[in-house]
Write a protein that holds these residues in place. Structure first.
Motif: not given
Length: 243
Positions: A110, A113, A116-118, A147, A151
């Motif tokens: 995280r 990046e 990133r919405d995860i 991950w 993406s």
């Protein structure tokens, strides 16, 4: 000891010695290649910096190709060295908090990046008997793989969990990313084997091979299930076979 037992013992000893020699050769070759690659990259960089005025657009592009190839070759060599170290290093089993390791791995991903919405699901209390350093590397490989392949997914999700009712315990990393064609499942854990192009997803094809070798060192199994464009699940155990 019978004649057959003695023959089997000698064959096993010969195979073990051959493996040690192969690992040693692999390490030596990989280690010795790093120095010239650093020189290629360094001189290419100097060429762009110091001789930019003498290079046209094609020349600059060609030098950039050289640099990119040197970097990729260095990554491949680093992967080989990692595999060699896993095979030759001592294994020290302790009770390992895998939930804690997985969370730390995801924090690093995280941080690299932050846009990133995860969704990440890691329950408390997932433990196992294993080598802390190796299990960290294995989870880094498996979670980084998930991950990467989520993406491009809206509503991306990664889960680390267990099928605790199984004996031995089955651990898994599940994602809803790019998945893979089940026809090629047997290629997933091979060194430098890739089911997606570098333009789709960057990588060198060493992560799952690393996880496979670590699980094997723990006398466990690793396998995968997936559907193209519908995600994948990587399963592993930590002890099934004899030492």
């Amino acid at each position: 000891m019978t004649v057959d037992d003695d023959s089997l013992r000698r064959a096993q000893a010969a195979a073990a010695e051959a493996n040690r020699e192969l690992e040693s050769f692999q390490y030596s070759v990989a280690h010795d290649l790093r120095a010239p690659l650093r020189q290629i990259d360094g001189f290419s960089s100097a060429l762009i910096t110091d001789c930019a005025a003498q290079l046209d657009s094609d020349g600059k592009r060609y030098v950039q190709y050289i640099r990119e190839s040197a970097v990729r070759m260095t990554q491949l060599i680093d992967g080989l060295l990692t595999l060699s170290r896993i095979a030759s290093s001592d294994l020290s089993r302790t009770r390992v908090n895998l939930s804690c390791i997985a969370r730390k791995v995801m924090e690093k991903l995280r941080a690299a990046e932050p846009s990133r919405d995860i969704e990440v699901v890691i329950p408390d209390g997932i433990v196992g008997e294993g080598d802390v350093r190796m299990m960290t590397l294995a989870l880094e490989s498996l979670l980084s793989n998930a991950w990467k392949f989520t993406s491009e997914r809206q509503g991306a999700r990664i889960e680390f969990g267990t099928e605790a009712d199984k004996q031995p315990t089955v651990y898994f990393v599940r994602d809803n990313g790019a998945g893979f064609d089940p026809t090629y499942t047997d290629k997933l854990f091979g060194v430098f084997q890739r089911l997606h192009s570098n333009e789709e997803f960057a990588g060198i094809g060493i992560g799952l091979a690393t996880a496979h070798r670590i699980v094997a060192r723990h006398r466990g199994r690793i396998w995968a299930e997936g559907v193209l464009d519908q995600g994948a699940t990587l399963y592993f155990t930590l002890e099934e076979g004899p030492p």
